[in-house]
Scaffold this motif. Structure first.
Motif, PDB file in Angstrom:
ATOM      1  N   ASP A  78      41.323  12.224  25.162  1.00  0.00           N
ATOM      2  CA  ASP A  78      42.595  13.065  25.298  1.00  0.00           C
ATOM      3  C   ASP A  78      43.375  12.285  26.194  1.00  0.00           C
ATOM      4  N   LEU A  79      43.512  10.859  26.491  1.00  0.00           N
ATOM      5  CA  LEU A  79      44.402  10.177  27.155  1.00  0.00           C
ATOM      6  C   LEU A  79      45.331   9.439  26.204  1.00  0.00           C
ATOM      7  N   TYR A  80      46.569   9.151  26.785  1.00  0.00           N
ATOM      8  CA  TYR A  80      47.530   8.649  25.934  1.00  0.00           C
ATOM      9  C   TYR A  80      48.319   7.938  26.858  1.00  0.00           C
ATOM     10  N   THR A  91      47.916  11.851  36.599  1.00  0.00           N
ATOM     11  CA  THR A  91      48.342  10.706  35.785  1.00  0.00           C
ATOM     12  C   THR A  91      48.427   9.316  36.753  1.00  0.00           C
ATOM     13  N   GLN A 149      49.507  17.266  28.637  1.00  0.00           N
ATOM     14  CA  GLN A 149      50.405  18.216  29.364  1.00  0.00           C
ATOM     15  C   GLN A 149      50.535  17.604  30.923  1.00  0.00           C
ATOM     16  N   ASN A 150      49.762  16.926  31.523  1.00  0.00           N
ATOM     17  CA  ASN A 150      49.954  16.005  32.436  1.00  0.00           C
ATOM     18  C   ASN A 150      50.901  15.081  32.377  1.00  0.00           C
ATOM     19  N   SER A 202      46.837  13.022  30.236  1.00  0.00           N
ATOM     20  CA  SER A 202      46.883  13.849  29.160  1.00  0.00           C
ATOM     21  C   SER A 202      48.099  14.285  28.759  1.00  0.00           C
TER      22      SER A 202
END
Length: 282
Positions: A186-188, A229, A245-246, A243
């Motif tokens: 779930d990291l972008y 982040t 939201q972060n 993520s």
């Protein structure tokens, strides 16, 4: 001259009265006869209309009784059953072990990242080959990293993860931070420029970059630790990894700094956001 009065005889008046009475009686008789005829004709029409209705009802009752008798007589085993789920035989072992089609990706490396990638090359290709089972090589002439799937590659999305890992390093992230893209799903990566938020030139642009970085990078580190982040400031471009939201939390804080908000106000908003995040975790 004298006036002469002619008087009708009494028999004439009696005759006229009798004739009128007879005519009235004949008229009443004819009207009653016509009304009786009309009533009889209406009754006959109603009888004619009711007869097919009665016949239809009796016929439907007979058909329903016959259907009930047929339904009772039918054998439940012989009746058609609803279709069930299809059953397929198990696949052989040879069919289950499918080989992935060979795919190749080229990730360009900017000139200012060529020297760091030479130093960290061992730390870059090791996770790609050991964790993902990819084949990696550095094309010095094209200044790009080439990765390819092999028979040791198990997941079809491994080549995309490897491309994101190399791209994150090319953008300026540390190797240890970029490896998280391989281990977590779930990291972008999110990238934008200062001019996308507000058009600034000259000293105004320099002051905006200074507000984002802060003294000795204090503001940037605070945003990173609060939003969990990683941020890279590359001239007017800003890259964020985390993520969904972060990334939104960090981007909102950076946008506020670009628009001219003082760092103290941004810190207060980050404290509120961090306290909410802790409450959600608890």
């Amino acid at each position: 001259m004298g006036v002469t009065h002619v008087v009708a005889p009494p028999n004439v008046h009696k005759r006229t009265r009798r004739s009128l009475a007879k005519k009235r009686a004949v008229g009443n008789g004819n009207s009653e006869a016509s009304s009786m005829k009309q009533k009889n004709s209406m009754d006959e029409d109603e009888d004619m209309q009711l007869e097919p209705l009665i016949e239809g009802c009796t016929q439907s009752n007979k058909n329903a009784q016959e259907d009930d008798e047929l339904a009772i007589d039918v054998d439940p085993e012989a009746a058609p059953q609803p279709p069930s789920a299809p059953s397929f035989p198990a696949l052989p072992a040879a069919a289950q072990s499918t080989t992935l089609k060979s795919e190749t990706r080229r990730i360009p490396i900017p000139p200012h990242r060529m020297t760091p990638i030479k130093k960290d090359w061992v730390n870059i290709f090791s996770p790609l080959t050991e964790i993902l089972g990819l084949q990696v090589r550095m094309n010095v002439q094209r200044r790009c990293v080439e990765i390819r799937t092999s028979r040791h590659t198990k997941d079809i999305g491994s080549i995309q993860k490897g491309a994101d890992f190399v791209k994150a390093y090319a953008l300026g992230f540390d190797v240890n931070d970029a490896i998280a893209l391989l281990r977590l799903d779930d990291l972008y990566l999110d990238s934008f420029e200062i001019k996308d938020v507000k058009t600034l030139h000259g000293d105004h642009l320099s002051r905006a970059i200074g507000r984002i970085a802060g003294q000795d990078g204090k503001t940037k580190f605070t945003i990173e630790n609060t939003s969990r982040t990683r941020i890279v400031l590359a001239d007017t471009k800003i890259h964020i990894m985390g993520s969904f939201q972060n990334i939104k939390i960090a981007r909102d804080a950076i946008v506020s700094l670009i628009l001219g908000s003082p760092p103290g106000k941004v810190y207060a908003g980050l404290r509120t956001v961090s306290s909410r995040m802790k409450q959600r975790v608890l």
